[in-house]
Design a protein around this motif. Structure first.
Motif, PDB file in Angstrom:
ATOM      1  N   ARG A 105      59.629 -37.024-104.143  1.00 38.05           N
ATOM      2  CA  ARG A 105      58.182 -36.904-104.338  1.00 38.05           C
ATOM      3  C   ARG A 105      57.630 -35.964-103.277  1.00 38.05           C
ATOM      4  N   GLY A 106      57.628 -34.667-103.615  1.00 38.24           N
ATOM      5  CA  GLY A 106      57.280 -33.648-102.640  1.00 38.24           C
ATOM      6  C   GLY A 106      55.832 -33.200-102.750  1.00 38.24           C
ATOM      7  N   LEU A 107      55.271 -32.854-101.596  1.00 41.12           N
ATOM      8  CA  LEU A 107      53.899 -32.325-101.525  1.00 41.12           C
ATOM      9  C   LEU A 107      53.919 -31.124-100.586  1.00 41.12           C
ATOM     10  N   GLU A 108      53.272 -30.054-101.028  1.00 42.87           N
ATOM     11  CA  GLU A 108      53.127 -28.879-100.165  1.00 42.87           C
ATOM     12  C   GLU A 108      51.645 -28.564-100.020  1.00 42.87           C
ATOM     13  N   ILE A 109      51.199 -28.380 -98.784  1.00 44.19           N
ATOM     14  CA  ILE A 109      49.806 -28.013 -98.519  1.00 44.19           C
ATOM     15  C   ILE A 109      49.827 -26.548 -98.066  1.00 44.19           C
ATOM     16  N   GLY A 110      49.387 -25.652 -98.972  1.00 44.83           N
ATOM     17  CA  GLY A 110      49.458 -24.212 -98.709  1.00 44.83           C
ATOM     18  C   GLY A 110      50.530 -23.560 -99.563  1.00 44.83           C
ATOM     19  N   THR A 111      50.171 -23.263-100.810  1.00 49.48           N
ATOM     20  CA  THR A 111      51.127 -22.691-101.770  1.00 49.48           C
ATOM     21  C   THR A 111      51.336 -21.204-101.548  1.00 49.48           C
ATOM     22  N   SER A 112      50.238 -20.504-101.295  1.00 50.76           N
ATOM     23  CA  SER A 112      50.179 -19.041-101.298  1.00 50.76           C
ATOM     24  C   SER A 112      50.774 -18.528-102.623  1.00 50.76           C
ATOM     25  N   TYR A 113      51.679 -17.555-102.565  1.00 49.16           N
ATOM     26  CA  TYR A 113      52.214 -16.991-103.809  1.00 49.16           C
ATOM     27  C   TYR A 113      53.454 -17.747-104.318  1.00 49.16           C
ATOM     28  N   GLY A 114      53.785 -18.852-103.636  1.00 48.31           N
ATOM     29  CA  GLY A 114      54.833 -19.724-104.176  1.00 48.31           C
ATOM     30  C   GLY A 114      56.208 -19.564-103.557  1.00 48.31           C
ATOM     31  N   TYR A 115      56.312 -18.761-102.485  1.00 47.20           N
ATOM     32  CA  TYR A 115      57.648 -18.499-101.930  1.00 47.20           C
ATOM     33  C   TYR A 115      58.305 -19.794-101.436  1.00 47.20           C
ATOM     34  N   SER A 116      57.627 -20.521-100.550  1.00 46.21           N
ATOM     35  CA  SER A 116      58.221 -21.774-100.051  1.00 46.21           C
ATOM     36  C   SER A 116      58.357 -22.793-101.183  1.00 46.21           C
ATOM     37  N   GLY A 117      57.411 -22.767-102.119  1.00 50.31           N
ATOM     38  CA  GLY A 117      57.463 -23.704-103.243  1.00 50.31           C
ATOM     39  C   GLY A 117      58.687 -23.496-104.124  1.00 50.31           C
ATOM     40  N   LEU A 118      59.150 -22.254-104.204  1.00 49.13           N
ATOM     41  CA  LEU A 118      60.361 -21.983-104.994  1.00 49.13           C
ATOM     42  C   LEU A 118      61.583 -22.626-104.334  1.00 49.13           C
ATOM     43  N   TRP A 119      61.696 -22.499-103.005  1.00 46.83           N
ATOM     44  CA  TRP A 119      62.824 -23.112-102.289  1.00 46.83           C
ATOM     45  C   TRP A 119      62.763 -24.645-102.390  1.00 46.83           C
ATOM     46  N   VAL A 158      55.364 -10.778-100.985  1.00 44.55           N
ATOM     47  CA  VAL A 158      54.631 -11.241 -99.795  1.00 44.55           C
ATOM     48  C   VAL A 158      54.838 -10.295 -98.621  1.00 44.55           C
ATOM     49  N   ARG A 159      55.963  -9.582 -98.605  1.00 45.72           N
ATOM     50  CA  ARG A 159      56.160  -8.600 -97.526  1.00 45.72           C
ATOM     51  C   ARG A 159      55.257  -7.394 -97.718  1.00 45.72           C
ATOM     52  N   GLU A 160      54.884  -7.132 -98.971  1.00 47.71           N
ATOM     53  CA  GLU A 160      54.091  -5.937 -99.282  1.00 47.71           C
ATOM     54  C   GLU A 160      52.585  -6.184 -99.233  1.00 47.71           C
ATOM     55  N   ARG A 161      52.165  -7.436 -99.358  1.00 49.56           N
ATOM     56  CA  ARG A 161      50.729  -7.725 -99.459  1.00 49.56           C
ATOM     57  C   ARG A 161      50.128  -8.068 -98.103  1.00 49.56           C
ATOM     58  N   ASP A 162      48.852  -7.705 -97.935  1.00 56.72           N
ATOM     59  CA  ASP A 162      48.151  -8.008 -96.683  1.00 56.72           C
ATOM     60  C   ASP A 162      47.633  -9.443 -96.662  1.00 56.72           C
ATOM     61  N   ASP A 163      47.441 -10.027 -97.843  1.00 60.88           N
ATOM     62  CA  ASP A 163      46.809 -11.350 -97.907  1.00 60.88           C
ATOM     63  C   ASP A 163      47.832 -12.466 -98.059  1.00 60.88           C
ATOM     64  N   TRP A 166      66.475 -17.739-108.375  1.00 62.63           N
ATOM     65  CA  TRP A 166      66.858 -16.709-107.391  1.00 62.63           C
ATOM     66  C   TRP A 166      66.049 -15.434-107.585  1.00 62.63           C
ATOM     67  N   LYS A 167      65.947 -15.042-108.833  1.00 61.83           N
ATOM     68  CA  LYS A 167      65.241 -13.799-109.154  1.00 61.83           C
ATOM     69  C   LYS A 167      63.799 -13.882-108.644  1.00 61.83           C
ATOM     70  N   GLU A 168      63.165 -15.039-108.861  1.00 61.49           N
ATOM     71  CA  GLU A 168      61.769 -15.217-108.411  1.00 61.49           C
ATOM     72  C   GLU A 168      61.678 -15.290-106.889  1.00 61.49           C
ATOM     73  N   ILE A 169      62.643 -15.954-106.251  1.00 63.63           N
ATOM     74  CA  ILE A 169      62.640 -16.009-104.775  1.00 63.63           C
ATOM     75  C   ILE A 169      62.670 -14.577-104.236  1.00 63.63           C
ATOM     76  N   GLU A 170      63.515 -13.752-104.822  1.00 67.47           N
ATOM     77  CA  GLU A 170      63.613 -12.362-104.340  1.00 67.47           C
ATOM     78  C   GLU A 170      62.346 -11.577-104.669  1.00 67.47           C
ATOM     79  N   ARG A 171      61.797 -11.788-105.883  1.00 63.21           N
ATOM     80  CA  ARG A 171      60.603 -11.042-106.291  1.00 63.21           C
ATOM     81  C   ARG A 171      59.395 -11.437-105.428  1.00 63.21           C
ATOM     82  N   VAL A 172      59.187 -12.743-105.259  1.00 62.80           N
ATOM     83  CA  VAL A 172      58.023 -13.194-104.473  1.00 62.80           C
ATOM     84  C   VAL A 172      58.238 -12.864-102.997  1.00 62.80           C
ATOM     85  N   GLY A 173      59.472 -12.926-102.526  1.00 60.58           N
ATOM     86  CA  GLY A 173      59.752 -12.544-101.144  1.00 60.58           C
ATOM     87  C   GLY A 173      59.353 -11.098-100.887  1.00 60.58           C
ATOM     88  N   LYS A 174      59.643 -10.237-101.842  1.00 56.75           N
ATOM     89  CA  LYS A 174      59.282  -8.822-101.717  1.00 56.75           C
ATOM     90  C   LYS A 174      57.759  -8.664-101.781  1.00 56.75           C
TER      91      LYS A 174
END
Ligand SMILES: C[S@@+](CC[C@H](N)C(=O)[O-])C[C@H]1O[C@@H](n2cnc3c(N)ncnc32)[C@H](O)[C@@H]1O
Length: 206
Positions: free
Chosen positions: A49-63, A21-26, A11-19
């Motif tokens: 057996r999950g696969l994600e294409i497009g990690t970015s900073y990991g927000y969706s990957g955390l969920w 990604v809202r602050e970064r331009d990239d 949870w802590k990471e979901i909130e931290r990474v969520g914040k």
């Protein structure tokens, strides 16, 4: 009631990474509502057996990773940006998901052909012009009844229209757009016997 499947550290990471990604331009990430939906979908399907294409900073990957950990499964996520993969790996470790999530650095078009599969859940969220290419690379690596979710079908409607039409015209597929977040196209790879119409509908229609 997400506390039962998402630990305090995650949870802590979901909130931290969520914040972050809202602050970064990239950084682009799914909205929280899409994270909640994907989390519940992975639990409902008992995907492992999950696969994600497009990690970015990991927000969706955390969920996704939290749900796959609950199922006893794993997530392989990949991204072309070394900076983002490094940051995402650190986020997964802080979330206690490093035993569940493997973050690979590299271009999807190079990594996907080398993956053996099979996968039973895929989240497709990388560069939009290559969406069909990635789909074609990953589709043969999916198990029957696997689910592939493509993001941005509403927000990038024009860009993804041809892809959506292509997917919906495939044999052995059920594909629908759910108006969640930026628009999630949920594509289910059907069992061969269902796809061919060999089963009596009464056996599987709810
Ligand atoms: C929309 S972001 C992913 C957001 C992430 N799924 C989330 O919700 O937290 C798209 C990502 O695709 C990555 N990307 C772009 N082209 C790529 C390629 N050819 N192979 C792999 N990743 C790529 C970008 O670096 C970017 O981080």
């Amino acid at each position: 009631m997400l506390e039962q499947t998402i630990t305090p550290a995650t949870w802590k990471e979901i909130e931290r990474v969520g914040k972050l990604v809202r602050e970064r331009d990239d950084a682009w990430a799914i909205p929280r509502v899409s994270g909640e939906f994907l989390h519940a979908l992975v639990l409902a399907g008992d995907f492992r057996r999950g696969l994600e294409i497009g990690t970015s900073y990991g927000y969706s990957g955390l969920w996704l990773g939290a749900a796959l950990r609950h199922n006893g499964g794993t997530l392989l996520t990949l991204d072309a940006s070394a900076v983002k993969v490094k940051a995402a790996r650190a986020a997964f470790a802080r979330a206690g998901l490093d035993g569940t999530v493997t973050a690979m650095h590299g271009a999807a078009e190079e990594i996907l052909p080398q993956l053996p599969g099979p996968f039973d859940f895929v989240f497709l969220d990388a560069d939009k012009p290559s969406t069909r290419r990635y789909f074609e690379l990953v589709w043969p690596r999916l198990a029957h009844r696997a689910t592939l979710v493509t993001d941005n079908v509403t927000s990038h409607a024009e860009e993804l229209a041809a892809f959506v039409a292509y997917v919906r015209a495939l044999a052995g597929v059920c594909s629908v757009l759910l108006p969640i977040g930026s628009g999630l196209e949920v594509t289910v790879k059907l069992d061969t016997d269902i796809a061919s119409g060999a089963l009596d509908g009464a056996d599987w229609v709810i």
